[in-house]
Design a protein around this motif. Structure first.
Motif, short mmCIF file in Angstrom:
data_model
loop_
_atom_site.label_atom_id
_atom_site.label_comp_id
_atom_site.label_asym_id
_atom_site.label_seq_id
_atom_site.Cartn_x
_atom_site.Cartn_y
_atom_site.Cartn_z
N VAL A 1 0.84 -1.21 0.00
CA VAL A 1 0.00 0.00 0.00
C VAL A 1 0.87 1.26 0.00
N VAL A 2 1.90 1.25 0.84
CA VAL A 2 2.80 2.42 0.91
C VAL A 2 3.52 2.63 -0.41
N LEU A 3 4.01 1.54 -1.02
CA LEU A 3 4.71 1.64 -2.29
C LEU A 3 3.78 2.17 -3.39
N ALA A 4 2.54 1.68 -3.39
CA ALA A 4 1.56 2.18 -4.36
C ALA A 4 1.30 3.67 -4.14
N GLY A 5 1.28 4.09 -2.88
CA GLY A 5 1.10 5.51 -2.58
C GLY A 5 2.24 6.36 -3.10
N VAL A 6 3.46 5.83 -3.01
CA VAL A 6 4.63 6.54 -3.55
C VAL A 6 4.48 6.74 -5.06
N PHE A 7 4.01 5.70 -5.73
CA PHE A 7 3.83 5.81 -7.19
C PHE A 7 2.72 6.80 -7.55
N VAL A 8 1.66 6.85 -6.73
CA VAL A 8 0.59 7.83 -6.99
C VAL A 8 1.13 9.25 -6.84
N VAL A 9 1.90 9.49 -5.80
CA VAL A 9 2.50 10.82 -5.61
C VAL A 9 3.43 11.14 -6.77
N GLY A 10 4.18 10.14 -7.24
CA GLY A 10 5.03 10.35 -8.40
C GLY A 10 4.24 10.71 -9.64
N ASN A 11 3.10 10.07 -9.83
CA ASN A 11 2.22 10.40 -10.95
C ASN A 11 1.71 11.83 -10.85
N MET A 12 1.38 12.24 -9.63
CA MET A 12 0.88 13.60 -9.43
C MET A 12 1.92 14.64 -9.83
N GLN A 13 3.19 14.33 -9.54
CA GLN A 13 4.25 15.28 -9.87
C GLN A 13 4.57 15.28 -11.36
N ALA A 14 4.47 14.11 -11.99
CA ALA A 14 4.89 13.97 -13.39
C ALA A 14 3.78 14.28 -14.39
N LEU A 15 2.53 14.21 -13.94
CA LEU A 15 1.40 14.29 -14.86
C LEU A 15 1.19 15.72 -15.33
N THR A 16 1.17 15.93 -16.65
CA THR A 16 0.85 17.22 -17.23
C THR A 16 -0.50 17.21 -17.93
N GLU A 17 -0.93 16.04 -18.36
CA GLU A 17 -2.24 15.86 -18.97
C GLU A 17 -2.67 14.42 -18.75
N PRO A 18 -3.96 14.12 -18.81
CA PRO A 18 -4.42 12.75 -18.57
C PRO A 18 -3.78 11.76 -19.54
N ILE A 19 -3.42 10.59 -19.00
CA ILE A 19 -2.85 9.51 -19.80
C ILE A 19 -3.95 8.49 -20.07
N GLN A 20 -4.17 8.17 -21.35
CA GLN A 20 -5.26 7.28 -21.74
C GLN A 20 -4.72 5.91 -22.13
N TYR A 21 -5.46 4.87 -21.77
CA TYR A 21 -5.08 3.50 -22.10
C TYR A 21 -6.25 2.79 -22.76
N MET A 22 -5.92 1.92 -23.72
CA MET A 22 -6.90 1.01 -24.33
C MET A 22 -8.14 1.76 -24.81
N ASN A 23 -7.90 2.68 -25.74
CA ASN A 23 -9.00 3.45 -26.33
C ASN A 23 -9.80 4.19 -25.26
N ASP A 24 -9.08 4.74 -24.29
CA ASP A 24 -9.66 5.56 -23.22
C ASP A 24 -10.58 4.77 -22.29
N MET A 25 -10.32 3.46 -22.15
CA MET A 25 -11.06 2.68 -21.15
C MET A 25 -10.54 3.00 -19.74
N MET A 26 -9.25 3.30 -19.66
CA MET A 26 -8.63 3.70 -18.40
C MET A 26 -7.91 5.02 -18.65
N ARG A 27 -7.97 5.91 -17.65
CA ARG A 27 -7.21 7.15 -17.77
C ARG A 27 -6.65 7.52 -16.40
N VAL A 28 -5.40 7.99 -16.41
CA VAL A 28 -4.75 8.46 -15.19
C VAL A 28 -4.79 9.98 -15.22
N ASP A 29 -5.47 10.57 -14.27
CA ASP A 29 -5.59 12.02 -14.21
C ASP A 29 -5.61 12.48 -12.75
N ASP A 30 -5.66 13.79 -12.57
CA ASP A 30 -5.63 14.35 -11.21
C ASP A 30 -6.84 13.94 -10.39
#
Length: 507
Positions: free
Chosen positions: A50-79
């Motif tokens: 859980v802690v490691l996953a949290g670290v990756f989420v915080v990393g995504n928050m810092q690196a993300l400039t626009e939503p990242i879309q996967y599989m024809n926008d079935m999944m998206r990583v955004d703020d």
């Protein structure tokens, strides 16, 4: 250019992959090592994931400039998704810490199953937060739901637990049927499962004579999703399930499952139905949709608070309190404002701190007194003064009194409703909040003004102590300086992101 599975940058889904990997690891360790691995070791491994996953989420928050879309926008990583993932991960970390002391009691024999089901439920919630398609949304919902059903019934020798699990499955199945029925209408009207394509096509369907069907799909979806957040009319499962479930799982359902439900409501209803709420239709359709949510919010607040006054079982009281809290959280949905997203996340965070801290103390006190009656808290101040003070902080926050994070969470919502002339709903929220003082102060009265059966000192397990300390300090800090929380949400979770951007493809 052809897009393949290897074309995507999968690093942004590392939080989900991490939770999945550690859930698999815990299950394999339990399968092959069995009794040779301690219960505490499995808990620490799950917590590490859980802690490691949290670290990756915080990393995504810092690196993300626009939503990242996967599989024809079935999944998206955004703020938006990252905000809810942090809530889920924090809640599950607290659940595991509380569970370390609980599992020592031996009520739950299947330790491995317990921890990897918590992680699989977490994975389902995270998928729900990142989904932009009805299919992946439903997969995440069912993964969370099925894990929760089993977790509630893991006390196999407890009749209350068996009854709770049965009622939970039956009620959940009916709610799922309502949700799927609403989704089927949406798919039939639009011919797609992608939420952003639905936005445009649902508006076309409404304007070409299918307005009643569009509104009917909305009603069925809301009725089904109300179950996940324990709001009326699908709220009656909550008291029995909370009473029969292991106490850490009750806290998991109170916050993590409820927050996942709100993430789903935001994704589906205010993305899919955004096209129906354009300027030409706003006066009629928008008000009709929000009026329906307002009624659910009002009924939830009234039923939750009035029924909680009659409870003598502390876990049932917290269940009805959770129904009322769901009503409070629905109030911003009935008056969409510029700060709607910040209000919802801040209140969910305040609710997380107060609820997990309260359930942690409830678990220790009820185990010590061998009863879940409110009288178990009699004389707690004389047995454990700091614990009683912490419980007082949590009760004040749930009641919405200063100086606590819960006070400002309610204040922001009420003030926003008043500014949008939603006076009747703001009035109900204020009135029912005052009613809630009766049962919250009932717990405080037991701790300070009643004499218990014993004067023996009560000590908290280390994991529980950490949760209580963090939650009490967090409740006080964000109650004294709530602007810190709001600024963090604005600056870190969505630096270039507005609430309207969440509903726009490619934003």
């Amino acid at each position: 250019m052809n897009t393949t599975i290897f074309s995507y940058d999968w690093s942004y889904l590392l939080p989900e992959f991490t939770v999945l990997g550690f859930a698999t690891l815990v299950s394999l360790l339990d399968l092959f090592l069995g009794k040779r691995i301690s219960k505490t070791a499995l808990a620490w491994i799950a917590l590490l994931g859980v802690v490691l996953a949290g670290v990756f989420v915080v990393g995504n928050m810092q690196a993300l400039t626009e939503p990242i879309q996967y599989m024809n926008d079935m999944m998206r990583v955004d703020d938006y998704g990252n905000a809810f993932k942090l809530l889920f991960l924090t809640g599950v970390a607290f659940t595991i810490l509380i569970s370390m002391g609980y599992m020592q009691q031996g009520e739950v024999k299947d330790t491995g199953e317990y921890y990897y089901l918590i992680l699989s439920g977490l994975l389902g919630a995270m998928v729900m937060a990142s989904s932009a398609d009805l299919i992946t949304l439903f997969v995440g919902l069912e993964l969370l739901s099925l894990s929760s059903y089993i977790l509630v019934g893991l006390r196999k020798k407890s009749l209350n637990s068996n009854e709770a699990a049965f009622k939970y499955v039956v009620s959940g199945s009916l709610a799922t049927a309502f949700t799927l029925f609403g989704m089927s209408y949406v798919y039939g009207l639009t011919g797609t499962t992608n939420l952003y394509q639905i936005t445009e096509r649902l508006a076309e369907a409404y304007s070409t004579g299918f307005g009643f069907m569009v509104l009917l799909s909305f009603v069925f979806l809301i009725a089904g999703l109300a179950f996940k957040i324990s709001a009326a009319p699908n709220h009656m499962w909550a008291p029995d399930v909370y009473q029969g479930a292991p106490t850490p799982i009750a806290s998991f359902l109170t916050v993590v499952s409820k927050a996942a439900g709100f993430a789903l409501i935001l994704r589906v209803l205010f993305t899919a139905y955004r096209g129906v709420m354009d300027q030409q239709m706003q006066a009629s359709v928008f008000e009709e949709l929000l009026w329906f949510i307002s009624i659910i919010a009002a009924i939830s607040m009234i039923i939750g608070n009035t029924m909680a006054m009659r409870q003598t079982n502390i876990k049932r009281m917290m269940a009805y309190s959770g129904i009322a809290q769901a009503g409070y959280l629905l109030v911003p949905f009935a008056a969409i404002s510029q700060f709607f997203f910040q209000q919802t996340v801040f209140y969910l965070f305040a609710y997380l701190l107060a609820s997990f801290g309260a359930f942690a103390i409830i678990m220790v006190v009820t185990q010590d007194q061998k009863t879940e009656d409110l009288k178990a808290f009699a004389g707690l101040y004389h047995r454990a003064p700091l614990t009683a003070v912490a419980m007082t902080i949590f009760m004040l926050s749930l009641a919405g009194l200063p100086v606590s994070a819960g006070f400002f969470g309610k204040f922001f919502i009420i003030w926003s409703s008043i500014l949008h002339a939603n006076y009747w709903l703001a009035g109900i929220m204020i009135g029912t909040s005052i009613i809630s003082y009766y049962y919250y102060f009932g717990v405080i009265r037991q701790m300070y003004m009643r004499t218990g059966d014993t004067e023996a000192k009560l000590r908290l397990p280390i994991g529980v102590g950490v949760v209580v300390l963090v939650c009490s300090l967090g409740t006080l800090v964000f109650g004294a300086v709530p602007d810190w929380g709001i600024q963090f949400i604005q600056a870190q979770l969505d630096p270039n992101f507005t609430f309207a951007d969440m509903f726009t493809p490619g934003k």
